[in-house]
Scaffold this motif. Structure first.
Motif, short mmCIF file in Angstrom:
data_model
loop_
_atom_site.label_atom_id
_atom_site.label_comp_id
_atom_site.label_asym_id
_atom_site.label_seq_id
_atom_site.Cartn_x
_atom_site.Cartn_y
_atom_site.Cartn_z
N LEU A 72 0.84 -1.21 0.00
CA LEU A 72 0.00 0.00 0.00
C LEU A 72 0.87 1.26 0.00
O LEU A 72 0.55 2.25 -0.65
N MET A 73 2.00 1.16 0.72
CA MET A 73 2.89 2.33 0.75
C MET A 73 3.40 2.62 -0.66
O MET A 73 3.43 3.77 -1.09
N MET A 74 3.74 1.55 -1.40
CA MET A 74 4.23 1.73 -2.77
C MET A 74 3.15 2.36 -3.65
O MET A 74 3.43 3.25 -4.45
N GLU A 75 1.91 1.91 -3.46
CA GLU A 75 0.80 2.47 -4.22
C GLU A 75 0.67 3.97 -3.97
O GLU A 75 0.59 4.78 -4.89
N ARG A 76 0.72 4.31 -2.69
CA ARG A 76 0.53 5.72 -2.34
C ARG A 76 1.72 6.57 -2.75
O ARG A 76 1.57 7.72 -3.14
N LEU A 77 2.88 5.95 -2.67
CA LEU A 77 4.07 6.69 -3.09
C LEU A 77 3.95 7.00 -4.59
O LEU A 77 4.20 8.13 -5.02
N GLY A 78 3.52 5.99 -5.35
CA GLY A 78 3.33 6.19 -6.79
C GLY A 78 2.34 7.32 -7.05
O GLY A 78 2.59 8.21 -7.87
N GLN A 79 1.23 7.27 -6.35
CA GLN A 79 0.21 8.32 -6.54
C GLN A 79 0.76 9.69 -6.16
O GLN A 79 0.52 10.69 -6.83
N SER A 80 1.53 9.73 -5.04
CA SER A 80 2.04 11.03 -4.56
C SER A 80 3.02 11.62 -5.56
O SER A 80 3.00 12.82 -5.83
N ALA A 113 2.77 15.00 -7.59
CA ALA A 113 3.82 16.01 -7.47
C ALA A 113 4.33 16.42 -8.84
O ALA A 113 4.64 17.58 -9.08
N ARG A 114 4.36 15.44 -9.74
CA ARG A 114 4.79 15.75 -11.12
C ARG A 114 3.80 16.72 -11.74
O ARG A 114 4.19 17.69 -12.38
N ARG A 115 2.52 16.43 -11.57
CA ARG A 115 1.49 17.29 -12.17
C ARG A 115 1.54 18.69 -11.56
O ARG A 115 1.46 19.68 -12.25
N GLU A 116 1.67 18.71 -10.25
CA GLU A 116 1.51 20.00 -9.56
C GLU A 116 2.83 20.66 -9.20
O GLU A 116 2.86 21.62 -8.44
N ARG A 117 3.90 20.07 -9.70
CA ARG A 117 5.25 20.58 -9.38
C ARG A 117 5.44 20.65 -7.87
O ARG A 117 5.94 21.63 -7.33
N GLY A 118 5.02 19.64 -7.22
CA GLY A 118 5.14 19.60 -5.76
C GLY A 118 6.35 18.78 -5.36
O GLY A 118 7.13 18.34 -6.20
N ARG A 119 6.52 18.57 -4.09
CA ARG A 119 7.65 17.79 -3.57
C ARG A 119 7.11 16.70 -2.66
O ARG A 119 6.14 16.92 -1.93
N VAL A 120 7.78 15.55 -2.71
CA VAL A 120 7.42 14.43 -1.85
C VAL A 120 8.62 14.09 -0.99
O VAL A 120 9.73 14.02 -1.50
N VAL A 128 8.21 3.53 7.54
CA VAL A 128 8.36 4.58 6.53
C VAL A 128 7.31 5.64 6.77
O VAL A 128 6.18 5.32 7.14
N LEU A 129 7.73 6.89 6.59
CA LEU A 129 6.74 7.97 6.64
C LEU A 129 6.76 8.66 5.28
O LEU A 129 7.83 9.09 4.84
N LEU A 130 5.56 8.72 4.66
CA LEU A 130 5.47 9.36 3.34
C LEU A 130 4.77 10.69 3.53
O LEU A 130 3.66 10.76 4.04
N LEU A 131 5.47 11.77 3.10
CA LEU A 131 4.85 13.10 3.21
C LEU A 131 4.64 13.61 1.79
O LEU A 131 5.59 14.08 1.15
N PRO A 132 3.42 13.51 1.28
CA PRO A 132 3.18 13.82 -0.14
C PRO A 132 3.24 15.31 -0.45
O PRO A 132 3.32 15.68 -1.61
N ARG A 133 3.15 16.15 0.57
CA ARG A 133 3.26 17.60 0.29
C ARG A 133 4.38 18.20 1.14
O ARG A 133 4.12 18.86 2.15
N ALA A 134 5.59 17.92 0.73
CA ALA A 134 6.75 18.38 1.50
C ALA A 134 7.25 19.69 0.89
O ALA A 134 8.20 19.70 0.12
N GLU A 135 6.58 20.76 1.23
CA GLU A 135 6.92 22.04 0.59
C GLU A 135 8.34 22.51 0.96
O GLU A 135 9.11 22.91 0.11
#
Ligand code: GTP
Length: 543
Positions: A388-396, A400-407, A459-466
């Motif tokens: 599930l972490m891999m799934e969410r990482l992929g989505q994040s 981030a690619r679309r929105e020029r964000g950082r993970v 693992v901690l995934l932070l999908p919006r790491a500004e």
């Protein structure tokens, strides 16, 4: 502020996060339906049953009413026809008088014997003839009767009056009938009224309720009489005056009411209570007959009751018919009962079936829910697993690619965990891992994902790491949490963690590389003495 993410292993909590269709909500809908739907089926079936039962009961009642009406019509018609027959008998006797200028006692006796009253006309107590005799001739009349062989004959009751109507012939000339011989019926107002009515109309007339003079103390019954006028010389005068002038007497029949009615009833089972009232009043005084001789209140509270007026030879009777309990019991209520019983059984069965089907469906949903959880969540801690972490990482990363964000991806490996297992056993180690999971969840935002990769690796995934700074704050918070002593089963444990952090897209171009770099960073942290945070640094880059 950090919130409590739902425990994915709890079937009643809010699901897998990330706003996907909440399966447990669907499940709980099913569970709710599990009660409501069978209840609805039950109610619907019971409603239909009730309707069908009512219809069947109504039609059974209707049928009973029809049968009752038919029986009443039949019973009343029998009374009317029987009285018409008696009228015919009197008409026959009147014919005898019309055919002969002087009907002798012998002729009258023979005529009456031919009729065989007892066999053919049961109910007639007596058939007789009363002469109309003026005061001037009564003495001669009585003498003539005495000369005929009845020395004690007299027109009774005694007393002088303008007209006498003493019984001259009476058949059968025996038994209680002999008591009426010589009785002047004109002295009784009830009889007199009928006699005068017959005289004036030229037709048969029935009297009101009387006690026949034939009655003795034994088996006293109410009676009535039917009169047919006899005019002199067989005439049929056509006016009341002319009829009065030429009247010579009356042939009559005397009836005992109970005998008559019982005879009409015959051997049929008594299903109706019949009451006959004289005239137009229903009272104790006017009652001539009652099958049951019971209080009338019982009859009038009966829904199957008929009250009808019968015209019997110029006289009114009120006839009340009421169904006796045996009559109503014969109603066909079996069908209604069958519908009721069958309907309730079917309703219960269908409700049970619906419930079972829904229950099956709920179980199946639960099972698939459970399977899904096992596939995506770590059984021990309830945190998302590697998959599930891999799934969410992929989505994040895609987002981030679309929105020029950082993970940011944070690898966390516990320090000095092995000794806990070695010294206190695996079970204690498990409890500690669960507590670690709980502390991680307290340290992150709802949009972040904490996952357990296996062993003591998280693992901690932070999908919006500004900002790096924000991520550093989180990493320190995690470290701080894991540095706090753990109190497990009465033992205090001091562990810590080594944390490695890498960023997309700053450090890595995709998730695989990001994972590797975060893992590398974690090892760097381990090697630099544990209990530290290391941000990935590309080997070529300057610190
Ligand atoms: N209780 C428990 N222990 C586990 C589980 N999975 C792995 N382990 C143990 O966790 C330990 C992890 O090993 P290490 O990471 O080398 O041990 P450590 O003491 O943390 O060492 P460092 O990371 O070098 O500080 C091993 O003893 C494993 O047997 C688990 O599910 N439950």
């Amino acid at each position: 502020m950090a919130t409590h993410p739902p425990n994915p292993l709890d079937p009643d909590s809010g699901g897998t996060g990330h706003g996907e269709a909440p399966r447990s909500e669907r499940l709980s809908n099913w569970t709710r339906h599990g009660v409501i739907l069978p209840a609805l089926v039950l109610l619907l079936c019971l409603g239909v049953t009730r309707q069908l039962w009512q219809d069947a009961r109504d039609s059974a009642r209707q049928e009973l009413q029809t049968r009752f009406d038919f029986r009443v019509r039949e019973s009343n018609r029998r009374i009317e026809q029987r009285m018409l027959t008696y009228e015919q008998v009197l008409r026959g006797v009147a014919g005898l008088f019309a055919a002969s200028s002087q009907v002798t006692r012998q002729e009258f006796h023979r005529y009456a014997s031919t009729l065989r009253l007892k066999e053919n006309y049961p109910g007639i107590q007596a058939l007789g003839f009363s002469a109309q005799v003026p005061a001037s001739e009564i003495a001669r009349f009585v003498d003539a009767m005495r000369a005929e062989g009845f020395p004690d004959y007299q027109a009774w009751p005694a007393g002088s009056r303008e007209w006498y109507g003493p019984v001259q012939y009476i058949e059968p000339f025996e038994g209680r009938n002999l008591r009426a011989f010589g009785f002047d019926m004109l002295t009784d107002p009830v009889r007199r009224a009928a006699m005068e009515q017959a005289r004036d109309t030229g037709k048969a007339a029935v009297s009101g309720k009387v006690t026949l003079v034939q009655e003795t103390d034994r088996d006293m019954q109410i009676g009535f009489l039917m009169y047919m006028p006899i005019y002199r010389d067989g005439a049929s005068p056509d006016s009341a005056d002319a009829r009065r002038d030429s009247l010579s007497g009356w042939v009559y029949a005397a009836f005992r009411m109970t005998d008559l009615m019982n005879e009409l009833q015959g051997d049929r089972p008594v299903e109706l209570d019949v009451e006959v009232y004289d005239g137009n009043q229903m009272s104790d005084q006017s009652r001539m007959f009652d099958t049951l001789q019971e209080s009338r209140a019982a009859v009038f509270s009966n829904p199957l009751t008929s009250i009808q007026r019968l015209e019997i030879a110029g006289h009114s009777w009120i006839v009340v018919n009421a169904a006796l309990p045996g009559f109503a019991a014969s109603a066909d209520t079996g069908k209604a009962e069958l519908i009721l019983r069958g309907g309730i059984s079917i309703a219960l069965l269908l409700a049970l079936l619906t419930w079972l089907l829904l229950d099956d469906r709920t179980r199946a949903l639960r099972a698939s829910e459970q399977a899904m959880r096992l596939a995506l969540y770590d059984v021990l801690t309830g945190l998302p697993n590697r998959k599930l972490m891999m799934e969410r990482l992929g989505q994040s990363i895609a987002a981030a690619r679309r929105e020029r964000g950082r993970v940011a991806l944070m690898f966390i490996d516990l320090d000095r965990f092995k000794p806990v297992n070695d010294n206190y056993g695996h079970a204690i180690g498990d409890l500690l891992l669960k507590e670690v999971a709980s502390r991680l969840q307290h340290s992150m935002r709802e949009s972040d994902t904490a996952a357990r990769l296996g062993g003591d690796e998280f693992v901690l995934l932070l999908p919006r790491a500004e900002s790096n700074q924000g991520v550093a704050v989180v990493a320190h918070k995690v470290l701080q949490e894991l540095n706090r002593p753990f109190l497990i089963a009465g033992h205090e444990f001091h562990i810590s963690a080594s944390i490695g952090v890498a960023f997309f897209p700053d450090d890595a171009v995709d998730e695989k590389i990001l994972i590797r770099y975060a893992d590398d960073a974690m090892y760097q942290a381990k090697h630099s003495g544990r209990g530290t945070i290391h941000f990935y640094r590309h080997p070529g880059k300057q610190a």
